[in-house]
Write a protein that holds these residues in place. Structure first.
Motif, PDB file in Angstrom:
ATOM      1  N   SER A  39       0.888  -1.458  -0.030  1.00  0.00           N
ATOM      2  CA  SER A  39       0.015   0.236   0.198  1.00  0.00           C
ATOM      3  C   SER A  39       0.689   1.010  -0.180  1.00  0.00           C
ATOM      4  O   SER A  39       0.483   2.341   0.174  1.00  0.00           O
ATOM      5  CB  SER A  39      -0.665  -0.309   1.195  1.00  0.00           C
ATOM      6  N   SER A  40       1.982   1.540   0.490  1.00  0.00           N
ATOM      7  CA  SER A  40       2.898   2.497   0.243  1.00  0.00           C
ATOM      8  C   SER A  40       3.055   3.063  -1.133  1.00  0.00           C
ATOM      9  O   SER A  40       4.422   2.981  -1.420  1.00  0.00           O
ATOM     10  CB  SER A  40       3.688   2.100   1.090  1.00  0.00           C
ATOM     11  N   TYR A 156       3.620 -17.080  13.163  1.00  0.00           N
ATOM     12  CA  TYR A 156       5.265 -16.340  12.358  1.00  0.00           C
ATOM     13  C   TYR A 156       5.806 -17.165  11.792  1.00  0.00           C
ATOM     14  O   TYR A 156       6.442 -17.656  11.389  1.00  0.00           O
ATOM     15  CB  TYR A 156       4.915 -15.288  13.006  1.00  0.00           C
ATOM     16  N   THR A 191      14.332  -2.278  12.221  1.00  0.00           N
ATOM     17  CA  THR A 191      13.027  -1.671  10.393  1.00  0.00           C
ATOM     18  C   THR A 191      11.797  -1.898  11.390  1.00  0.00           C
ATOM     19  O   THR A 191      11.470  -1.428  12.479  1.00  0.00           O
ATOM     20  CB  THR A 191      12.780  -3.250   9.049  1.00  0.00           C
TER      21      THR A 191
HETATM   22  P1  NAP Z   1       8.443  -4.737   6.577  1.00  0.00           P
HETATM   23  O1  NAP Z   1       9.511  -3.203   6.751  1.00  0.00           O
HETATM   24  O2  NAP Z   1       7.538  -3.943   8.047  1.00  0.00           O
HETATM   25  O3  NAP Z   1       8.357  -4.082   5.140  1.00  0.00           O
HETATM   26  C1  NAP Z   1       7.788  -5.467   4.645  1.00  0.00           C
HETATM   27  C2  NAP Z   1       7.229  -4.722   3.373  1.00  0.00           C
HETATM   28  O4  NAP Z   1       6.397  -5.513   3.357  1.00  0.00           O
HETATM   29  C3  NAP Z   1       6.586  -3.759   2.453  1.00  0.00           C
HETATM   30  O5  NAP Z   1       7.281  -3.450   1.320  1.00  0.00           O
HETATM   31  C4  NAP Z   1       5.350  -3.946   2.692  1.00  0.00           C
HETATM   32  O6  NAP Z   1       4.381  -3.072   1.239  1.00  0.00           O
HETATM   33  C5  NAP Z   1       5.246  -5.712   2.115  1.00  0.00           C
HETATM   34  N1  NAP Z   1       4.414  -6.106   2.003  1.00  0.00           N
HETATM   35  C6  NAP Z   1       3.467  -6.036   3.250  1.00  0.00           C
HETATM   36  N2  NAP Z   1       2.499  -7.469   3.097  1.00  0.00           N
HETATM   37  C7  NAP Z   1       2.744  -7.538   1.971  1.00  0.00           C
HETATM   38  C8  NAP Z   1       2.049  -8.256   0.552  1.00  0.00           C
HETATM   39  N3  NAP Z   1       0.752  -8.936   0.866  1.00  0.00           N
HETATM   40  N4  NAP Z   1       1.979  -8.140  -0.717  1.00  0.00           N
HETATM   41  C9  NAP Z   1       3.161  -7.526  -1.207  1.00  0.00           C
HETATM   42  N5  NAP Z   1       4.160  -6.785  -0.375  1.00  0.00           N
HETATM   43  C10 NAP Z   1       3.830  -6.598   0.990  1.00  0.00           C
HETATM   44  O7  NAP Z   1       9.671  -5.861   7.652  1.00  0.00           O
HETATM   45  P2  NAP Z   1      10.677  -5.939   7.140  1.00  0.00           P
HETATM   46  O8  NAP Z   1      11.282  -6.122   8.409  1.00  0.00           O
HETATM   47  O9  NAP Z   1      11.776  -5.520   6.571  1.00  0.00           O
HETATM   48  O10 NAP Z   1      10.980  -7.483   6.633  1.00  0.00           O
HETATM   49  C11 NAP Z   1      10.622  -8.110   5.382  1.00  0.00           C
HETATM   50  C12 NAP Z   1      11.062  -9.559   5.640  1.00  0.00           C
HETATM   51  O11 NAP Z   1      11.664  -9.992   6.691  1.00  0.00           O
HETATM   52  C13 NAP Z   1      10.032 -10.533   6.270  1.00  0.00           C
HETATM   53  O12 NAP Z   1       9.252 -11.449   5.399  1.00  0.00           O
HETATM   54  C14 NAP Z   1       9.919 -10.746   7.792  1.00  0.00           C
HETATM   55  O13 NAP Z   1       8.942 -11.538   7.923  1.00  0.00           O
HETATM   56  C15 NAP Z   1      11.563 -10.851   7.078  1.00  0.00           C
HETATM   57  N6  NAP Z   1      12.824 -10.588   8.792  1.00  0.00           N
HETATM   58  C16 NAP Z   1      12.305  -9.993   9.505  1.00  0.00           C
HETATM   59  C17 NAP Z   1      13.142  -9.540  10.271  1.00  0.00           C
HETATM   60  C18 NAP Z   1      13.576  -8.417  11.479  1.00  0.00           C
HETATM   61  O14 NAP Z   1      13.306  -8.146  12.619  1.00  0.00           O
HETATM   62  N7  NAP Z   1      12.825  -7.110  10.823  1.00  0.00           N
HETATM   63  C19 NAP Z   1      13.819 -10.447  11.032  1.00  0.00           C
HETATM   64  C20 NAP Z   1      13.240 -11.729  10.658  1.00  0.00           C
HETATM   65  C21 NAP Z   1      12.860 -11.646   9.410  1.00  0.00           C
HETATM   66  P3  NAP Z   1       3.969  -1.619   2.294  1.00  0.00           P
HETATM   67  O15 NAP Z   1       4.707  -1.122   2.569  1.00  0.00           O
HETATM   68  O16 NAP Z   1       2.735  -1.607   1.002  1.00  0.00           O
HETATM   69  O17 NAP Z   1       2.939  -1.944   3.326  1.00  0.00           O
END
Ligand code: NAP
Length: 248
Positions: A39-40, A156, A191
């Motif tokens: 949505s961003s 999750y 993040t």
């Molecule tokens: P984030 O900052 O919340 O960003 C999530 C991204 O995914 C955003 O670009 C969002 O788009 C997009 N998104 C959400 N739902 C979607 C959908 N249904 N279809 C397409 N795009 C979608 O998350 P992050 O921390 O960067 O995490 C990225 C990945 O790494 C995830 O799979 C997360 O589980 C994994 N991860 C993160 C961490 C951590 O510590 N941050 C640790 C382990 C794993 P919008 O901006 O439009 O909402």
């Protein structure tokens, strides 16, 4: 040397966070980048401009990775625009944390759909292209939570453990066609996803990490760069923990 010169990458969920970090590092390494978001709209447009300014072709697509038909339409659109695809990064993910006692069925299903079913949708949609090329690198974003579990994150953790099983199965199924599939298990990466947590919880995580800091999006993006490039030509079916030693 630019490690991804001439390659085309699709990255899901790159409007912010880890996905954005991957898009930036890939573009700096010469890749053309097609990325998605939910949505961003404004952040996606800003990223598209930023990547184009680096001299590579880049385009953002609003596409729900959890929707089977939208994933197929996305791949068709990217192939029409970019000509081919060499790398797929399944990064889009969400959390809806709660104790099992309080977790709704909707919150369980939503997390499984966005985090796990999306990986099936996108991999299935790109498979024909990679089979024809007899080449391709797929990188799926799991989590340390998918490896060891976490209280308050049954939905999750299940989705991220599922991603690992899916990754290893694809590696076995498509290895003979030179299609590689690996997972990255990030630890605590700072993040917007982690910004929802209290300062106390965040400090607790940092203190428990052997390298004594949260990870950056760049830390994860650099691991993706290795797995996407020919530097990892003999690596498939693996889970690379990018967690500051948390899982040691
Ligand atoms: P984030 O900052 O919340 O960003 C999530 C991204 O995914 C955003 O670009 C969002 O788009 C997009 N998104 C959400 N739902 C979607 C959908 N249904 N279809 C397409 N795009 C979608 O998350 P992050 O921390 O960067 O995490 C990225 C990945 O790494 C995830 O799979 C997360 O589980 C994994 N991860 C993160 C961490 C951590 O510590 N941050 C640790 C382990 C794993 P919008 O901006 O439009 O909402």
């Amino acid at each position: 040397m630019k490690l991804l010169e001439g390659k085309v990458a699709i990255i899901t969920g790159a409007s912010r966070g880890i996905g954005k970090g991957i898009a930036e590092i890939f573009a700096k390494n010469g890749a053309s980048v097609a990325f998605t978001y939910s949505s961003s709209v404004e952040s996606a447009q800003a990223l598209e401009n930023e990547l184009n300014a680096l001299g590579v072709k880049a385009k953002g697509y609003q596409s729900d990775a959890a929707d089977f038909n939208q994933a197929q339409e996305l791949i068709d659109a990217v192939l029409a625009e970019f000509g081919t695809v060499d790398i797929l990064i399944n990064n889009a993910g969400i959390t809806k944390d709660n104790l099992l006692m309080r977790m709704s069925e909707a919150d369980f299903d939503k997390v499984i759909d966005v985090n796990l079913k999306s990986v099936f949708n996108m991999t299935k949609a790109i498979q024909k292209t990679f089979l024809k090329k007899r080449a391709g690198s797929i990188i799926n974003m799991s989590s340390v939570v998918g490896v060891k579990g976490n209280a308050g994150q049954t939905n999750y953790a299940a989705s991220k453990a599922g991603v690992i099983g899916f990754t290893k199965s694809v590696a076995l199924e498509l290895g003979s066609r030179n299609i590689r599939c690996n997972a990255i298990a990030p630890g605590f990466i700072e993040t917007e996803m982690t910004a929802k947590l209290s300062d106390e919880v965040v400090q607790g995580w940092r203190d428990g990490i052997p390298l004594k800091r949260g990870g950056t999006t760049e830390d994860v993006a650099n691991a993706c760069l290795f797995l996407a490039s020919d530097m990892s030509a003999y690596v498939t079916g693996q889970v690379l923990n990018v967690c500051g030693g948390m899982l040691t």
